[in-house]
Enzyme design. Structure first.
Site, PDB file in Angstrom:
ATOM      1  N   GLY A   9      44.360  44.231  40.092  1.00  0.00           N
ATOM      2  CA  GLY A   9      45.399  45.073  39.499  1.00  0.00           C
ATOM      3  C   GLY A   9      45.733  44.532  38.131  1.00  0.00           C
ATOM      4  O   GLY A   9      44.847  44.314  37.314  1.00  0.00           O
ATOM      5  N   CYS A  63      39.943  39.487  41.393  1.00  0.00           N
ATOM      6  CA  CYS A  63      40.220  39.876  40.002  1.00  0.00           C
ATOM      7  C   CYS A  63      41.614  39.412  39.551  1.00  0.00           C
ATOM      8  O   CYS A  63      41.806  38.225  39.330  1.00  0.00           O
ATOM      9  CB  CYS A  63      39.992  41.375  39.831  1.00  0.00           C
ATOM     10  SG  CYS A  63      39.647  41.793  38.127  1.00  0.00           S
ATOM     11  N   HIS A  88      35.425  43.027  42.548  1.00  0.00           N
ATOM     12  CA  HIS A  88      36.218  43.777  43.533  1.00  0.00           C
ATOM     13  C   HIS A  88      35.398  44.147  44.766  1.00  0.00           C
ATOM     14  O   HIS A  88      35.014  45.319  44.913  1.00  0.00           O
ATOM     15  CB  HIS A  88      36.714  45.079  42.904  1.00  0.00           C
ATOM     16  CG  HIS A  88      37.807  44.902  41.909  1.00  0.00           C
ATOM     17  ND1 HIS A  88      39.127  44.754  42.272  1.00  0.00           N
ATOM     18  CD2 HIS A  88      37.779  44.857  40.563  1.00  0.00           C
ATOM     19  CE1 HIS A  88      39.872  44.627  41.182  1.00  0.00           C
ATOM     20  NE2 HIS A  88      39.078  44.687  40.140  1.00  0.00           N
ATOM     21  N   GLU A 127      36.497  44.733  47.558  1.00  0.00           N
ATOM     22  CA  GLU A 127      37.301  45.698  48.336  1.00  0.00           C
ATOM     23  C   GLU A 127      37.046  47.145  47.906  1.00  0.00           C
ATOM     24  O   GLU A 127      37.461  48.070  48.599  1.00  0.00           O
ATOM     25  CB  GLU A 127      38.798  45.351  48.234  1.00  0.00           C
ATOM     26  CG  GLU A 127      39.498  45.719  46.929  1.00  0.00           C
ATOM     27  CD  GLU A 127      39.302  44.710  45.798  1.00  0.00           C
ATOM     28  OE1 GLU A 127      38.403  43.840  45.904  1.00  0.00           O
ATOM     29  OE2 GLU A 127      40.037  44.820  44.795  1.00  0.00           O
TER      30      GLU A 127
HETATM   31  N1  GLN Z   1      42.737  42.435  33.523  1.00  0.00           N
HETATM   32  C1  GLN Z   1      43.603  42.379  34.652  1.00  0.00           C
HETATM   33  C2  GLN Z   1      44.624  41.254  34.502  1.00  0.00           C
HETATM   34  O1  GLN Z   1      44.641  40.600  33.538  1.00  0.00           O
HETATM   35  C3  GLN Z   1      42.788  42.194  35.925  1.00  0.00           C
HETATM   36  C4  GLN Z   1      41.954  43.421  36.173  1.00  0.00           C
HETATM   37  C5  GLN Z   1      41.645  43.695  37.607  1.00  0.00           C
HETATM   38  O2  GLN Z   1      42.240  43.144  38.542  1.00  0.00           O
HETATM   39  N2  GLN Z   1      40.719  44.602  37.784  1.00  0.00           N
HETATM   40  O3  GLN Z   1      45.402  41.044  35.376  1.00  0.00           O
END
Ligand code: GLN
Length: 192
Positions: free
Chosen positions: A46, A78, A166, A168
């Site tokens: 996220g 992520c 990811h 998931e």
């Molecule tokens: N770029 C997002 C961040 O800095 C992470 C992106 C993702 O979870 N897909 O939190």
């Protein structure tokens, strides 16, 4: 007991789908009291800055950190990896659970998202990278467990695993098997 999924923002629904597929009970974590009955934890992808801002309201991360330090199997994908790293995010301290430095958004912008073959544990799968963080370096106690070509994209320190991609969003059978053994036994993280 259940697996807790941090549900402030991001891909928590997709992680819940994975847990349903392996018949594992889960609870969405929004407040410290949600943590009472969990024995494993997932931090979704996220936006790490948004999650850190939302959690400030109830100091949720302080309680999460205590749980992670107690040794429960913990997976971050992520943004979840960013939260587990030793980086600060815009001046805010993260959970500091994996001794590593990451660079946020290092694989490019949203429209540069891609899918790629990743070697993960003892299998290879096609996984998504979305504004993904790069793992720049990691400490001696940290094991690399996933690779994109020669680049490390997944690491593990004791009970904690962080992936820059990811799984998931794919929930393929190999990942689900790995997830089941990881959250049930806290094992099977392995090395390549
Ligand atoms: N770029 C997002 C961040 O800095 C992470 C992106 C993702 O979870 N897909 O939190």
């Amino acid at each position: 007991m259940k697996t807790g999924i941090l549900a402030l923002q991001g891909s928590f629904y997709e992680h819940a789908t994975a847990l349903k597929q392996i018949n594992r009970d889960y609870i969405l974590i929004k407040r410290p009291e949600d943590l009472n009955k969990i024995d494993s934890l997932i931090l979704p992808g996220g936006e790490s800055t948004a999650m850190l801002k939302i959690e400030e309201e109830n100091n949720l991360f302080e309680n999460i950190k205590t749980l992670i330090d107690s040794g429960i199997p913990t997976l971050g994908t992520c943004a979840g990896l960013i939260l587990l790293s030793t980086n600060d995010v815009q001046g805010k301290e993260t959970l500091q659970s994996i001794d590593c430095t990451i660079e946020r958004n290092s694989y490019g912008r949203q429209n540069q998202s891609f899918e790629a073959l990743v070697k993960f544990h003892d299998f290879t799968g096609i996984y998504c990278f979305i504004r993904a963080p790069k793992i720049i370096n990691y400490g001696e106690d940290v094991k690399p467990i996933a690779f994109l070509d020669n680049e490390v994209v997944g690491i593990q320190q004791n009970n904690v695993v962080g992936l820059s991609f990811h799984p998931e969003l794919t929930n393929d059978v190999h990942y689900l098997e790995w997830l089941e053994s990881f959250i049930l036994k806290g094992s099977n993280v392995g090395t390549l």
